[in-house]
Design an enzyme around this catalytic site. Structure first.
Site, PDB file in Angstrom:
ATOM      1  N   TRP A   1      -2.008  -3.048 -14.440  1.00  0.00           N
ATOM      2  CA  TRP A   1      -1.598  -3.071 -13.072  1.00  0.00           C
ATOM      3  C   TRP A   1      -0.580  -4.138 -13.006  1.00  0.00           C
ATOM      4  CZ3 TRP A   1      -3.659  -0.288  -9.489  1.00  0.00           C
ATOM      5  CH2 TRP A   1      -4.338   0.351 -10.054  1.00  0.00           C
TER       6      TRP A   1
ATOM      7  N   ASP B   1      -1.155 -11.540  -8.653  1.00  0.00           N
ATOM      8  CA  ASP B   1      -2.087  -9.928  -8.403  1.00  0.00           C
ATOM      9  C   ASP B   1      -3.195 -10.843  -8.204  1.00  0.00           C
ATOM     10  OD1 ASP B   1      -3.102  -7.805  -7.604  1.00  0.00           O
ATOM     11  OD2 ASP B   1      -2.792  -6.859  -9.113  1.00  0.00           O
TER      12      ASP B   1
ATOM     13  N   LYS C   1     -12.284  -5.361  -4.301  1.00  0.00           N
ATOM     14  CA  LYS C   1     -12.583  -6.237  -5.717  1.00  0.00           C
ATOM     15  C   LYS C   1     -13.980  -7.249  -5.251  1.00  0.00           C
ATOM     16  CE  LYS C   1      -9.954  -3.316  -7.611  1.00  0.00           C
ATOM     17  NZ  LYS C   1      -9.021  -3.022  -7.548  1.00  0.00           N
TER      18      LYS C   1
HETATM   19  C1  LIG Z   1      -7.463  -2.872  -8.152  1.00  0.00           C
HETATM   20  C2  LIG Z   1      -6.160  -3.450  -8.225  1.00  0.00           C
HETATM   21  C3  LIG Z   1      -5.323  -3.007  -8.276  1.00  0.00           C
HETATM   22  C4  LIG Z   1      -4.711  -1.666  -7.345  1.00  0.00           C
HETATM   23  O1  LIG Z   1      -4.848  -1.983  -6.038  1.00  0.00           O
HETATM   24  P1  LIG Z   1      -5.275  -0.559  -4.701  1.00  0.00           P
HETATM   25  O2  LIG Z   1      -5.576  -1.477  -3.154  1.00  0.00           O
HETATM   26  O3  LIG Z   1      -5.617  -0.089  -5.013  1.00  0.00           O
HETATM   27  O4  LIG Z   1      -3.492  -0.560  -4.401  1.00  0.00           O
HETATM   28  C5  LIG Z   1      -4.117  -3.905  -8.392  1.00  0.00           C
HETATM   29  N1  LIG Z   1      -4.086  -5.095  -8.996  1.00  0.00           N
HETATM   30  C6  LIG Z   1      -5.501  -5.486  -9.626  1.00  0.00           C
HETATM   31  C7  LIG Z   1      -5.388  -6.573 -10.789  1.00  0.00           C
HETATM   32  C8  LIG Z   1      -6.601  -4.423  -9.517  1.00  0.00           C
HETATM   33  O5  LIG Z   1      -7.959  -4.584 -10.225  1.00  0.00           O
END
Ligand SMILES: *Cc1c(COP(=O)(O)O)cnc(C)c1O
Length: 356
Positions: free
Chosen positions: A101, A168, A192
């Site tokens: 990511w 993030d 998540k």
């Molecule tokens: C799942 C995830 C993403 C991507 O998320 P989307 O909403 O599918 O774009 C980005 N960063 C992390 C840390 C993730 O676990």
């Protein structure tokens, strides 16, 4: 049989949230209308949106200098929205590469300015979190991925630096208290640890805005979304509703401090078993182990299939590891109860007996 959902995302949510969400689909607060058909500018949804923002503020103690946005496009859209809005054309940004990511965020940022990857654990299969690196003070921001969903590593401490951190937090937001003041931007896809897929939370400090000196399409411009209070266009109404219900549940659990204690307890039970059970071995460096995504392997790969079969029989779903790591990954987000973790540990112990 009770199914325990260890899926990495979209992932487990509290049962009470499913029930309330289902009720809202049938009849929202006795209005005779479904949440799926009400206007985003009507009083019912405005109240839901206000409550969602309020819960974010309260749970993370967000100061008034920050804006709270609910946007579409997933966390992946923030990979380019943050540099587009906050990285000046002649400027630079610092990134730490702790997994796929992070790498995706780096790839997008390179379109907009100079990107300095100041640390990376890629050469070691992203098994640890780099620690001794210097953050250049001339960078516009430092980008981090707080929890690496795929490899099962997590920043337990954020690096000291005098530039804003853009983080993030998709897979560990609301799992522990964080000092918001260290961050210029926090973003997280809901699916998540906050709600269903379809909405991304962005918490952005006022001073991060207006620095990029470039022409930004309206839908990608934080300022436009702030001025429209996330309603410049139709927001993801239903995902915001379910996220609000989940945050309300979290508040009932005692908030992020209480959930952090439970998360620590759950993770300990599972890591203790991985370390004790002679058949298994953990993937992540012990000091960087994630409290959200627990990655582990069978020392004998040939046993993977029978172990997954046993997990299935016992009702543990979604434990297969990511293809880039192999083995197993148990995602034990806020809504996973201790009994779910105990069921998985039970499967590991039963497997040990069978093999012995
Ligand atoms: C799942 C995830 C993403 C991507 O998320 P989307 O909403 O599918 O774009 C980005 N960063 C992390 C840390 C993730 O676990």
């Amino acid at each position: 049989m009770k199914i325990h959902n260890f899926s990495p995302g979209p992932s487990i949510l509290p049962q009470s949230v499913f029930e309330k969400a289902a009720q809202g689909v049938l009849d929202l607060n006795g209005s005779g209308l479904s949440i799926l058909e009400v206007s985003h500018r009507g009083k019912d949804f405005i109240a839901i949106h206000e409550q969602a923002k309020q819960l974010v503020k309260e749970l993370l103690q967000v100061p008034d200098t920050y804006h709270i946005l609910f946007l579409a496009g997933g966390a992946s859209s923030q990979f380019f929205m943050t540099p587009l809005n906050c990285l000046p054309q002649d400027g630079r940004a610092a990134y730490v590469d702790t997994g796929s990511w992070s790498s995706k965020a780096i790839k997008e940022a390179k379109r907009y300015g100079q990107v300095d990857v100041i640390a990376s654990s890629k050469a070691d299969g992203y098994k640890y979190i780099p620690k001794s690196f210097t953050v250049p003070s001339e960078a516009a921001y430092l980008h981090l991925t707080s929890n690496n969903t795929i490899y099962g590593t997590q920043f337990h401490q954020f690096p000291q630096c005098d530039i804003p951190i853009v983080c993030d937090m998709s897979s560990d937001i609301f799992s522990r208290p964080v000092d918001i003041n260290r961050f210029g931007i926090i973003y997280a896809g809901a699916q998540k640890n906050m709600g269903p897929a379809g909405v991304t939370l962005v918490i952005i400090r006022e001073d991060m805005l207006g620095k990029a000196n470039r022409d930004i399409p309206s839908m990608l411009d934080y300022k436009v979304h702030i001025e429209g209070d996330s309603m410049y266009n139709t927001p993801p109404v239903f995902p915001i509703y379910v996220s609000m219900l989940t945050l309300d549940w979290l508040k009932d659990q005692g908030g992020v401090k209480s959930i952090e204690e439970i998360n620590q307890q759950k993770a300990k039970v599972l890591y203790d078993e991985i370390d004790r059970n002679p058949l298994f071995i953990g993937v992540a460096a012990p000091e960087d182990r994630s409290l959200m995504n627990v990655t582990f392997l069978l020392k004998d790969q040939a046993l993977e299939k029978p172990f997954l079969e046993m997990c299935k029989q016992i009702g543990c779903d979604g434990v297969k590891g990511h293809r880039s790591v192999g083995g197993f990954r148990a995602s034990i987000y806020n809504a996973m109860p201790l009994e779910g973790v105990e069921a998985l540990v039970g499967a590991m112990q039963q497997f040990e007996k069978q093999m012995g």
